[in-house]
Design a protein around this motif. Structure first.
Motif, mmCIF file in Angstrom:
data_model
loop_
_atom_site.group_PDB
_atom_site.id
_atom_site.type_symbol
_atom_site.label_atom_id
_atom_site.label_comp_id
_atom_site.label_asym_id
_atom_site.label_seq_id
_atom_site.Cartn_x
_atom_site.Cartn_y
_atom_site.Cartn_z
ATOM 1 N N ARG A 1 -55.145 6.787 -80.401
ATOM 2 C CA ARG A 1 -54.296 5.889 -79.638
ATOM 3 C C ARG A 1 -54.067 4.586 -80.392
ATOM 4 O O ARG A 1 -54.601 4.389 -81.471
ATOM 5 N N ALA A 2 -53.309 3.722 -79.788
ATOM 6 C CA ALA A 2 -53.107 2.368 -80.285
ATOM 7 C C ALA A 2 -52.934 2.275 -81.798
ATOM 8 O O ALA A 2 -53.816 1.841 -82.508
ATOM 9 N N PRO A 3 -51.796 2.702 -82.300
ATOM 10 C CA PRO A 3 -51.550 2.555 -83.736
ATOM 11 C C PRO A 3 -51.571 1.077 -84.126
ATOM 12 O O PRO A 3 -51.342 0.212 -83.289
ATOM 13 N N ARG A 4 -51.878 0.798 -85.386
ATOM 14 C CA ARG A 4 -51.952 -0.591 -85.810
ATOM 15 C C ARG A 4 -51.066 -0.763 -87.042
ATOM 16 O O ARG A 4 -51.517 -0.656 -88.175
ATOM 17 N N PRO A 5 -49.787 -0.966 -86.821
ATOM 18 C CA PRO A 5 -48.893 -1.185 -87.953
ATOM 19 C C PRO A 5 -49.157 -2.564 -88.570
ATOM 20 O O PRO A 5 -49.721 -3.423 -87.892
ATOM 21 N N PRO A 6 -48.764 -2.763 -89.833
ATOM 22 C CA PRO A 6 -48.894 -4.101 -90.401
ATOM 23 C C PRO A 6 -48.046 -5.085 -89.606
ATOM 24 O O PRO A 6 -47.086 -4.685 -88.941
ATOM 25 N N GLN A 7 -48.392 -6.339 -89.634
ATOM 26 C CA GLN A 7 -47.630 -7.313 -88.865
ATOM 27 C C GLN A 7 -47.676 -8.672 -89.557
ATOM 28 O O GLN A 7 -48.443 -8.870 -90.479
ATOM 29 N N LEU A 8 -46.835 -9.559 -89.095
ATOM 30 C CA LEU A 8 -46.808 -10.897 -89.658
ATOM 31 C C LEU A 8 -48.124 -11.607 -89.321
ATOM 32 O O LEU A 8 -48.664 -11.460 -88.223
ATOM 33 N N CYS A 9 -48.634 -12.370 -90.279
ATOM 34 C CA CYS A 9 -49.945 -13.016 -90.128
ATOM 35 C C CYS A 9 -49.884 -14.164 -89.104
ATOM 36 O O CYS A 9 -48.818 -14.710 -88.839
ATOM 37 N N PRO A 10 -51.043 -14.558 -88.581
ATOM 38 C CA PRO A 10 -51.069 -15.770 -87.758
ATOM 39 C C PRO A 10 -50.497 -16.953 -88.550
ATOM 40 O O PRO A 10 -50.800 -17.110 -89.733
ATOM 41 N N GLY A 11 -49.650 -17.711 -87.922
ATOM 42 C CA GLY A 11 -49.080 -18.890 -88.581
ATOM 43 C C GLY A 11 -47.882 -18.595 -89.468
ATOM 44 O O GLY A 11 -47.299 -19.509 -90.057
ATOM 45 N N CYS A 12 -47.477 -17.329 -89.566
ATOM 46 C CA CYS A 12 -46.366 -16.972 -90.458
ATOM 47 C C CYS A 12 -45.068 -17.647 -90.005
ATOM 48 O O CYS A 12 -44.689 -17.575 -88.837
ATOM 49 N N GLY A 13 -44.390 -18.285 -90.954
ATOM 50 C CA GLY A 13 -43.119 -18.940 -90.649
ATOM 51 C C GLY A 13 -42.034 -17.952 -90.249
ATOM 52 O O GLY A 13 -41.112 -18.284 -89.509
ATOM 53 N N HIS A 14 -42.159 -16.724 -90.737
ATOM 54 C CA HIS A 14 -41.161 -15.707 -90.385
ATOM 55 C C HIS A 14 -41.182 -15.416 -88.884
ATOM 56 O O HIS A 14 -40.157 -15.187 -88.262
ATOM 57 N N ARG A 15 -42.404 -15.385 -88.316
ATOM 58 C CA ARG A 15 -42.510 -15.111 -86.876
ATOM 59 C C ARG A 15 -41.777 -16.189 -86.079
ATOM 60 O O ARG A 15 -41.005 -15.915 -85.164
ATOM 61 N N SER A 16 -42.084 -17.429 -86.482
ATOM 62 C CA SER A 16 -41.477 -18.564 -85.810
ATOM 63 C C SER A 16 -39.944 -18.474 -85.915
ATOM 64 O O SER A 16 -39.222 -18.678 -84.937
ATOM 65 N N ALA A 17 -39.486 -18.118 -87.118
ATOM 66 C CA ALA A 17 -38.041 -18.012 -87.342
ATOM 67 C C ALA A 17 -37.426 -16.884 -86.505
ATOM 68 O O ALA A 17 -36.404 -17.068 -85.850
ATOM 69 N N PHE A 18 -38.065 -15.732 -86.517
ATOM 70 C CA PHE A 18 -37.520 -14.598 -85.757
ATOM 71 C C PHE A 18 -37.452 -14.911 -84.259
ATOM 72 O O PHE A 18 -36.511 -14.547 -83.570
#
Lengths: 633, 193
Positions: free
Chosen positions: A369-386
């Motif tokens: 269960r619960a796959p764990r795909p890669p993701q943007l790191c904590p604090g990543c500017g890309h997350r904020s931008a998206f």
């Protein structure tokens, strides 16, 4: 503490536990490679790390990360035609970028020798496809060595370099992901550095080096003659070797890592098939192959990815009228994925159902269960931008992703980026999407390293042909996805300080007139800039900047300056979950009863999440004590 | 060459330092005179994805372990411990994990329910697997969680032939200065507890 660079530079013979990529760096020293070029791409960047760790007194090769794989190849060619043994390395799809140059190499008299190290990626562990670069080798008449493990990577690289120098031809060493990264104790030989010879030996008499019209044919003839000589060399090479289990009925022809998987899959089998393992996989060692075919009634061609070898061997058997039954790929599954021991057991079961017990062939795959795909790191500017960009877009708008960390924005909940081809494609693909399209606005994303790598032509085209799109350049000041290599905008290269080429100045010079810049953490500003830009026609660029926080915090940890700061959740939290469900920083955890907490090991205290909470219940690290915030972990 | 194969499947999340952990295991086995190899399969995992490392002791060829065939599964994180247990650990073997939880995306988004304390235990009971759950303790640096697990490996002698001194030698290969001292002290404390 053992220092990898010092160990790899030892003059005495030694054994050490290393990954394949590090073993290659030692092989480069022993072979006397003078110039090495690359563009970062998994599974190969650790070769650069090992080279950079070598002490200066070991006279390591000149190394550079070039702007892209095509440029890297050209720099290595230039060094080679000037008499220096050179090497270029990059990932599988990097060869597509280098292809225009690469296909010419067989025609050239590379007087210094040149080895091309390819990091192919069966299983697409970190690539957008699992292309089989053996096709390219055939296309360009270039020989290929394929090691199965770190020991062979070391030995084959040296052999490939020697062959390349002797025949003045390019030679490929094809690595795959789990050969690059496999760790084992490798036995290294002793070595003494040779005196350096810097004489520039370029001479047109070694050419011609201008392949135009009629001169192409003698060059092609020479390339084919060299390749034919290498076939004879392959027949004599101990890298093409038979493992004899005295089985006159069945044999397997294989190569590289799949050979290792085969040996594991056959562990409990008593009537093991004989195995011909090819180390030089192109051109084919015909005599050895024919002898093997003659010795067996049935021969399985066990090859990862495409049926390159199968076709060649079937043709060979047909030409010689051999009665042997050659078994190639049985179905499309055989074309897919890495040939791990489990996969090879499945393939063998389909080939010879009596050979393995069915359970043995299946492995024990349990869907977890619960796959764990890669993701943007904590604090990543890309997350904020998206997060901000998404608010400015309509459901029907079209977003185009490019290669880099920001590609991960395609995952829920951001789902920014709906089509991806390759490095630098986004502006041009978005341009095409904008044609005849009045209703759905088109937004492209691009990273900064990719901007320099292959992003610029698409931007020039958008200016030149007056396309109507918004390009958002996500500038984090590094090549983040592959391990933080510097790029031309940074002001540093692999060897130290250099002149920075600011991205903004490049855009200005290209004639891009509609440019906005913003820090990616300024979410409301970014949102309004996107809304504004989308009201304008033509080609618009927004540069959303924030330094890579993974790189920054790593450097701080190294310097002992990292303080464990984290946000806390105030009791006023009314569980709207914007932080979790819309912003989606991995720091935010939820309990079964919907409570939210910030994870102690994950939060870096950057605060880019604060603006996302409708009730202002996320407290910045410095506010926490004052407002009585609690953590729930 | 050792006579018996012993396959160790290690899991965690990108950023937990699994590469250094498996390197320490491989070096410890080497210091113990065992034939050993392995591979980290990280892909893009530096960005918080699942990370896996295979360590193979004895006469193995591929660096990759077969599904359902590991003799020991070690996880630096609980969700990944469950995954290792379900996909790679053989029945009646051992699971060692550090019980910190980094919720996967689907759990954070509420699409799957959080892992309960009991779930892994029941699964281990059902399959006759020895479960060694290490409760989180306060550490100056979360990356030292790995050293706590090395301490359990030594204390419980979970890898045949590999002893405390071999883990110490491995840390000596990989670290220096105060980092080495702190980790050695922690290793010895756990191993002798």
């Amino acid at each position: 503490m053992k220092k990898l660079g010092e160990i790899l530079a030892s003059h005495q013979p030694f054994s050490e536990i290393v990954i394949g990529n590090a073993a290659i760096a030692r092989a480069m020293l022993e072979a006397g490679v003078r110039v090495v070029t690359s563009y970062p791409g998994s599974p190969t960047p650790e070769i650069a790390e090992a080279l950079n760790a070598l002490p200066k007194e070991s006279q390591p090769p000149y190394f550079e990360f070039s702007v892209n794989e095509k440029v890297a190849t050209e720099v290595a060619v230039g060094a080679s035609v000037n008499g220096h043994l050179s090497c270029t390395f990059f990932k599988s799809v990097g060869l597509n970028v280098a292809a225009d140059t690469f296909v010419q190499l067989g025609l050239m008299e590379l007087i210094g020798g040149m080895v091309i190290l390819l990091g192919d990626d069966p299983g697409a562990n970190s690539s957008q496809n699992e292309q089989d670069n053996r096709h390219y080798a055939r296309l360009a008449y270039i020989p290929v060595f394929e090691p199965a493990n770190a020991q062979e990577a070391y030995e084959m690289f040296k052999e490939a370099a020697a062959l390349s120098q002797k025949r003045r031809m390019p030679v490929i060493v094809r690595l795959t992901t789990h050969v690059c990264h496999a760790k084992a104790k490798v036995r290294f030989q002793g070595w003494q550095p040779r005196p350096l010879d810097n004489t520039p030996r370029f001479d047109v008499k070694n050419g011609p080096y201008i392949p135009i019209s009629a001169s192409v044919f003698p060059l092609k003839r020479r390339a084919l003659e060299k390749l034919s000589d290498v076939a004879a060399y392959a027949d004599a090479s101990s890298f093409n070797a038979m493992t004899d289990f005295q089985n006159g009925r069945r044999g397997v022809i294989t190569m590289g890592a799949p050979f290792l998987s085969l040996m594991d899959a056959l562990e409990d089998v008593t009537a093991k098939p004989d195995i011909l393992k090819l180390g030089i996989i192109h051109p084919l060692a015909k005599e050895k192959t024919l002898a093997f075919l003659r010795q067996h009634e049935e021969v399985k061609i066990l090859e990862e990815l495409d049926d390159v070898l199968e076709r060649e061997i079937k043709a060979l058997a047909f030409e010689h009228g051999l009665p042997v039954r050659i078994i190639g790929k049985k179905d499309i599954d055989d074309w897919l994925g890495e040939y791990t021991p489990d996969k090879v057991a499945q393939v063998l079961y389909k080939t010879w159902p009596d050979l393995l017990a069915k359970d043995e062939a299946k492995g024990a795959p349990v869907a977890s269960r619960a796959p764990r795909p890669p993701q943007l790191c904590p604090g990543c500017g890309h997350r904020s931008a998206f997060y901000a960009v998404k608010q400015a877009l309509k459901e029907s708008d079209i977003t185009v992703a490019d290669i880099g960390c920001h590609t991960l924005g395609f995952l829920p909940p951001h789902q920014m980026g709906q089509i991806l081809l390759c490095m630098g494609h986004s502006s041009a693909t978005a341009s095409g999407l904008s044609l005849f399209n009045q209703e759905r606005r088109v937004v492209a994303f691009l990273g900064d390293s990719t901007f320099f790598h292959a992003g610029i032509p698409g931007i020039i085209n958008a200016v030149f042909n007056r396309h109507n799109l918004l390009l958002i350049i996500m500038e984090n000041g590094t090549t983040a996805m592959t391990g933080h290599q510097d790029h031309p905008g940074v002001g540093k290269n692999a060897n130290g300080a250099t002149d920075a080429i600011p991205l903004r100045r490049v855009l200005d010079a290209l004639g891009v007139t509609n440019i906005r810049e913003v820090d990616a953490y300024q979410q409301s500003k970014l949102r309004s800039l996107v809304e504004e830009a989308l009201l304008e026609s033509g080609f618009k660029v927004i540069i959303a900047k924030h330094p890579c926080m993974l790189k920054l915090t790593k450097e701080m940890r190294r310097r002992g300056q990292f303080r464990g700061r984290r946000v806390t959740i105030a009791p006023t939290c009314d569980q709207q979950h914007a932080c979790i469900a819309a912003f989606a920083c991995p720091t935010f955890q939820r309990t079964a009863d919907r409570q939210v907490s910030a994870h102690q090991d994950l939060c870096i205290g950057d605060g880019s999440c604060l603006q996302t909470c409708p009730t202002h219940a996320i407290l910045a690290p410095s506010d926490s004590a004052a407002k009585g915030g609690a953590s729930h972990d | 060459m050792t006579e018996h194969k012993f396959d160790i499947y290690i899991t965690g999340v990108g950023g937990q330092g699994i590469g250094l952990f498996s390197e320490a295991l491989i070096r410890a086995a080497d210091h113990a005179g065992l034939v050993v190899g392995g591979v980290d399969t990280h892909g893009l995992a530096q960005r918080g994805g699942a990370v896996v490392s295979h360590v193979r002791i004895g006469p193995a060829y591929s660096p990759l372990i077969r599904r359902g065939c590991a003799d020991l599964a070690i996880s630096l994180e609980s969700y990944e411990a469950l995954r290792a247990l379900q996909e790679y650990l053989a029945d009646a073997k051992t699971l060692l994990y550090y019980d910190v939880r980094w919720q996967p995306l689907s759990v954070r988004l509420g699409k799957e329910s959080p892992l309960t304390d009991d779930f892994i235990r029941q699964e281990c009971l059902r399959r006759n697997i020895r479960e060694i759950r290490v409760a989180p303790e306060s550490l100056t640096d979360s990356r030292m969680q790995n050293t706590v697990l090395l301490g359990y490996l030594a204390k419980e002698a979970l890898i045949p032939g590999v002893k405390l001194q071999h883990y110490e030698a491995a840390l000596n290969d990989l670290m220096q200065g105060s980092m080495l001292e702190q980790n050695l002290a922690l290793l010895q404390k756990i191993a002798s507890a």
